[in-house]
Design a protein around this motif. Structure first.
Motif, PDB file in Angstrom:
ATOM      1  N   MET A 115       0.843  -1.179   0.000  1.00 21.94           N
ATOM      2  CA  MET A 115       0.000   0.000   0.000  1.00 21.94           C
ATOM      3  C   MET A 115       0.886   1.240   0.000  1.00 21.94           C
ATOM      4  SD  MET A 115      -2.897   1.164   2.691  1.00 21.94           S
ATOM      5  CE  MET A 115      -4.193   0.220   1.934  1.00 21.94           C
ATOM      6  N   ALA A 116       0.729   2.090  -0.988  1.00 22.20           N
ATOM      7  CA  ALA A 116       1.494   3.328  -1.059  1.00 22.20           C
ATOM      8  C   ALA A 116       0.668   4.452  -0.453  1.00 22.20           C
ATOM      9  CB  ALA A 116       1.829   3.637  -2.515  1.00 22.20           C
ATOM     10  N   TYR A 117       1.353   5.545  -0.130  1.00 19.61           N
ATOM     11  CA  TYR A 117       0.652   6.700   0.430  1.00 19.61           C
ATOM     12  C   TYR A 117      -0.222   7.380  -0.614  1.00 19.61           C
ATOM     13  CZ  TYR A 117       3.948   6.432   4.328  1.00 19.61           C
ATOM     14  OH  TYR A 117       4.688   6.034   5.410  1.00 19.61           O
ATOM     15  N   THR A 118       0.188   7.298  -1.868  1.00 20.64           N
ATOM     16  CA  THR A 118      -0.573   7.879  -2.965  1.00 20.64           C
ATOM     17  C   THR A 118      -0.356   6.998  -4.180  1.00 20.64           C
ATOM     18  OG1 THR A 118      -1.075   9.929  -4.159  1.00 20.64           O
ATOM     19  CG2 THR A 118       1.262   9.468  -3.731  1.00 20.64           C
ATOM     20  N   ASP A 119      -0.996   7.356  -5.286  1.00 23.60           N
ATOM     21  CA  ASP A 119      -0.842   6.558  -6.496  1.00 23.60           C
ATOM     22  C   ASP A 119      -1.047   7.440  -7.729  1.00 23.60           C
ATOM     23  OD1 ASP A 119      -3.624   6.925  -6.624  1.00 23.60           O
ATOM     24  OD2 ASP A 119      -4.047   4.916  -5.893  1.00 23.60           O
ATOM     25  N   LEU A 120      -0.868   6.829  -8.895  1.00 23.87           N
ATOM     26  CA  LEU A 120      -1.008   7.552 -10.157  1.00 23.87           C
ATOM     27  C   LEU A 120      -2.398   8.167 -10.298  1.00 23.87           C
ATOM     28  CD1 LEU A 120      -0.037   8.414 -12.957  1.00 23.87           C
ATOM     29  CD2 LEU A 120      -0.640   6.132 -13.781  1.00 23.87           C
ATOM     30  N   THR A 121      -3.421   7.453  -9.849  1.00 28.39           N
ATOM     31  CA  THR A 121      -4.792   7.972  -9.951  1.00 28.39           C
ATOM     32  C   THR A 121      -4.942   9.278  -9.184  1.00 28.39           C
ATOM     33  OG1 THR A 121      -5.634   5.718 -10.178  1.00 28.39           O
ATOM     34  CG2 THR A 121      -7.215   7.417  -9.555  1.00 28.39           C
ATOM     35  N   ALA A 122      -4.427   9.320  -7.967  1.00 25.11           N
ATOM     36  CA  ALA A 122      -4.535  10.539  -7.155  1.00 25.11           C
ATOM     37  C   ALA A 122      -3.747  11.687  -7.789  1.00 25.11           C
ATOM     38  CB  ALA A 122      -4.031  10.274  -5.743  1.00 25.11           C
ATOM     39  N   ILE A 123      -2.566  11.381  -8.304  1.00 23.84           N
ATOM     40  CA  ILE A 123      -1.758  12.426  -8.953  1.00 23.84           C
ATOM     41  C   ILE A 123      -2.479  12.921 -10.197  1.00 23.84           C
ATOM     42  CG2 ILE A 123       0.408  12.857 -10.186  1.00 23.84           C
ATOM     43  CD1 ILE A 123       1.725  10.942  -8.111  1.00 23.84           C
ATOM     44  N   ASN A 124      -3.039  11.997 -10.973  1.00 22.79           N
ATOM     45  CA  ASN A 124      -3.756  12.357 -12.199  1.00 22.79           C
ATOM     46  C   ASN A 124      -4.997  13.198 -11.908  1.00 22.79           C
ATOM     47  OD1 ASN A 124      -3.572  12.253 -14.939  1.00 22.79           O
ATOM     48  ND2 ASN A 124      -4.207  10.141 -15.148  1.00 22.79           N
ATOM     49  N   GLN A 125      -5.602  13.021 -10.731  1.00 27.29           N
ATOM     50  CA  GLN A 125      -6.765  13.819 -10.353  1.00 27.29           C
ATOM     51  C   GLN A 125      -6.380  15.255 -10.000  1.00 27.29           C
ATOM     52  OE1 GLN A 125      -8.324  11.396  -7.187  1.00 27.29           O
ATOM     53  NE2 GLN A 125      -9.656  10.245  -8.554  1.00 27.29           N
ATOM     54  N   ASN A 126      -5.105  15.465  -9.692  1.00 24.48           N
ATOM     55  CA  ASN A 126      -4.642  16.787  -9.288  1.00 24.48           C
ATOM     56  C   ASN A 126      -3.792  17.481 -10.335  1.00 24.48           C
ATOM     57  OD1 ASN A 126      -5.284  17.223  -6.220  1.00 24.48           O
ATOM     58  ND2 ASN A 126      -4.828  15.059  -6.498  1.00 24.48           N
TER      59      ASN A 126
END
Length: 160
Positions: A16-27
């Protein structure tokens, strides 16, 4: 490096990472993310670069929290605000990687806010964990004192 709240081993493939590509892509708009990661001019997001930025964010968060917070969270979930902080730091790292000297104001402000939150968290001013029964403040109400200073003075020995 595994993050502070990773509870699963890397070998399981379920880290489990703290964030992921999906979260970065949403921002971040996809076009900007491609510009920041596509070193080989493929026109695609280079997920290896994104993974590097996420790892940098995790290492930053861990460095601030090391020694203050437990290594594991029982349910294995990263707290919501840690995800936000990790995403902001990863985006900042992507911009800095390209040696962009004039960062967008929003990216710089988010990064500065993330570092301030990490410092406050390190000092115990805020907690990365959501409020729970174990860390809520408790107010205790009691009756008025029976033996006040005046009342105790009545029973004092005059020679003592």
């Amino acid at each position: 490096m595994l993050g502070l709240w990773n509870t699963l081993e890397r070998n399981s493939g379920c880290v489990m990472a703290y964030t992921d590509l999906t979260a970065i892509n949403q921002n971040l708009p996809a076009k900007t993310l491609i510009q920041l990661t596509d070193d080989n001019a493929t026109g695609q997001i280079d997920t290896n670069v994104v993974d590097w930025a996420i790892e940098q964010a995790e290492e930053t968060i861990d460095a601030y929290h090391r020694g203050r917070y437990p290594v594991d969270i029982p349910d294995g979930e990263v707290p919501g605000f840690v995800k936000v902080v990790a995403t902001d730091i990863a985006i900042y790292r992507l911009f800095k990687r390209k040696m962009i000297t004039a960062l967008p104001d929003s990216v710089q402000k988010c990064y500065d806010s993330a570092l301030k939150w990490l410092k406050d968290s390190q000092e115990g001013e805020v907690s990365p964990f959501p409020e729970s029964e174990s860390n809520q403040r408790v107010t205790v109400r009691t009756r008025d004192r029976v033996f006040t200073s005046t009342k105790l003075a009545q029973y004092r020995c005059s020679g003592c």
